[in-house]
Design an enzyme around this catalytic site. Sequence first.
Site, short mmCIF file in Angstrom:
data_model
loop_
_atom_site.label_atom_id
_atom_site.label_comp_id
_atom_site.label_asym_id
_atom_site.label_seq_id
_atom_site.Cartn_x
_atom_site.Cartn_y
_atom_site.Cartn_z
N HIS A 126 0.46 -4.14 3.80
CA HIS A 126 0.45 -4.17 5.27
C HIS A 126 1.36 -5.29 5.78
CE1 HIS A 126 -2.52 -1.18 6.22
NE2 HIS A 126 -3.51 -1.79 5.60
N HIS A 177 -3.01 -4.51 -1.55
CA HIS A 177 -3.18 -3.62 -0.39
C HIS A 177 -2.83 -4.35 0.90
CE1 HIS A 177 -5.33 -0.31 1.83
NE2 HIS A 177 -5.39 -1.28 2.74
N GLU A 178 -3.46 -5.49 1.13
CA GLU A 178 -3.21 -6.23 2.38
C GLU A 178 -1.78 -6.77 2.41
OE1 GLU A 178 -5.23 -5.75 4.63
OE2 GLU A 178 -6.87 -5.01 3.39
N HIS A 221 4.96 -4.47 5.82
CA HIS A 221 5.25 -3.60 6.96
C HIS A 221 5.52 -4.44 8.20
CE1 HIS A 221 3.98 0.57 8.81
NE2 HIS A 221 5.25 0.30 8.97
#
Length: 706
Positions: free
Chosen positions: A496, A492-493, A499
């Site tokens: 990010h 999940h992190e 991105h």
Amino acid sequence: MSEHRNPFLEPYNTPHDTVPFDRIRMEDYEEAFMEGIRRDNELIEKTINNPDRPTFDNTIINKDEDEEGYYDLLSRVSTVFFNLLSAETNDEMDALAQKLQPILTKHANDIRLNPRLFERIKAVHLHHRHLTPEEQRLLDDTYEGLVRSGALLDEDGKNRLRQLTEEASMLSLQFSQNLLKENKAFTLHITDEAQLDGLPETAREAAALAAKEAPLSAPEGATNDPAVEGESSWLFTLDAPSYGPFMTYSTQRELRKQLYMARNTVCTHDNSENNLEICKRLVNLRREIAQLLGYKTYADYVLKRRMASNTRNVYKLLNDLIDAYKPTAVKEREELKKEERGERKEESDKGIKPWDTAFYSHKLQMKKYNLDAEMLRPYFELSKVIDGVFGLANRLYGITFKENKNIPVYHPDVKAYEVFDKDGSYLAVFYADFHPRKGKQGGAWMTEYQGQWIDRKGENVRPHVSVVMNLTKPTEEKPALLTLSEVETFLHEFGHSLHGMFANTRFESMSGTNVLWDFVELPSQFMENYAVEKDFLRTFAFHYETGEPLPDELIRRIVKSRNFMAATACLRQVSFGLLDMAYYTQREEFTADIIPFEKQAWKRAILGEQLPDTCMTVQFSHIMAGGYAAGYYSYKWAEVLDADAFSVFKKHGIFDQKTAQSFRDNILSRGGTEHPMTLYKRFRGGEPTIDALLKRNGIKRKTKKI
């Protein structure tokens, strides 16, 4: 001894101009903050006193970038200080934050409420040269941002806004500091080995190491210090790697209750860390700010700049999810009750209590799928998980990671990597901070130490991104062995961080994760999909001792159990969204008591018992001290997007590079340069529906657009 020089005030002279953590002293922060404010003010004066007609170039992007070695000092020091305030703080930093916060808020207000600056920006907004789409979006965002910050208010209104924002910023900081202190203050200290019954060896070893690293003083009437008595000792905390296994495996119901109540009553006690009145005041401050700016509620104010647009659409999403998932969640609850009735023999206090949920969920999962987290841990050794996650990025996008020990870090737990694009060119710096410790907030998050942007000379300034997590620590006997849930957290992190790393925009304020808030979770939640994909697990999940791959049978059980308690988990997230909206749709002064208000606000999504003393609000950092106030629904909003997006990969192949390149080009690299739905439709070819999410979770319902 050479004279110390403030590293913030001169070139870093480090690999890729990374932060020289090893050279920073506490006294450097305040000096750099004050000098940064002075430079900001000097630039503002230069801008508003410019005799030339206001233009996009001399007003909107007016920076001294042509100066050799230009950098934004205030941004430079703020980024480091506030990142470390969450990841590696101490009493001295906390005190300095309390001192600096009102100064920084006043400075920000001085800029946002400067009438002469606003007049120049307004003039550019009305009359400007032909702009690129990205320039136009920056101009619109700048103008609208000032309006939303009070630029159109009269002098009395501006003064009142200053008061409200300064108080809110201080209370948000106090909320976070209180929460960290309360969470780290509690320990469950065990000296009787019988009380470890049910706990797996990994949990026992971690607790033994925790006790060894932090020997305790004896409470009144007892001697608990193992150093004094030489007895065995185990220490459990409220950090997730300690709390989670205890609640899942411990057969000691009273100890589970003790730990549960400790975690769910933090910041409600009669002491200086009580957050109840702080939360109430924050809700009212934000409501008054919104109403001062012409909105009925704070949610109306926030949602004006979100994909959801208004509260009606948010409630529609939340209610649709309740309607779709609640029948299944009720069945899941009944299964748990049946499991509890079959397992428990004693008559007193029968029925599932909140501290029983994880315990009986585990038993039910074992009965249905013969699967639990401890079976998988040996195959998820942290270094191999890192290889797997990096390998996934390489397979999708062609990028590579190389640890560079010459890049300074702020703690030994942190690893720093250089990231290279598929053509071999330098792409980014990536920091990974893995384990819990005293000065670190709970949870997991991604942040940046430097954003991406393109300067006037055309140089593409590459980002320095960081993921901060609280994963299982290594022990004296074993390396760090993760649960599947922790692998998902890492993914999940890392989503990010991609991105941020792939950002390729002209302006830093629009790069990377600087997107509308209900779009920011798409890249992160998208990556979680890979955690249960056999072809991905096959790349890194090897037993840490034998080297044997994760058996096909275990993978089959992982996939089969993917939707175990999924409806319950969905309702939990929806309940948080309902609570958030209940606070920030208030039109009148909020005077209710927090605890009973909370229990009523999310009642429709709650199936289990609500205990009178527990409280989520006082530890709900997302909506009280983070950026998710009136925005927690974003997780479910983005989950619809991520399921829909991953369905494209499932169609073409989960490692399909053409699809991945499209995802990178149309979403990950574009930041906030266009409206998120425009970017998404360019990747997907149409608007998302709830269909893929329902299918993934095994819920049957008609297609609905969000």
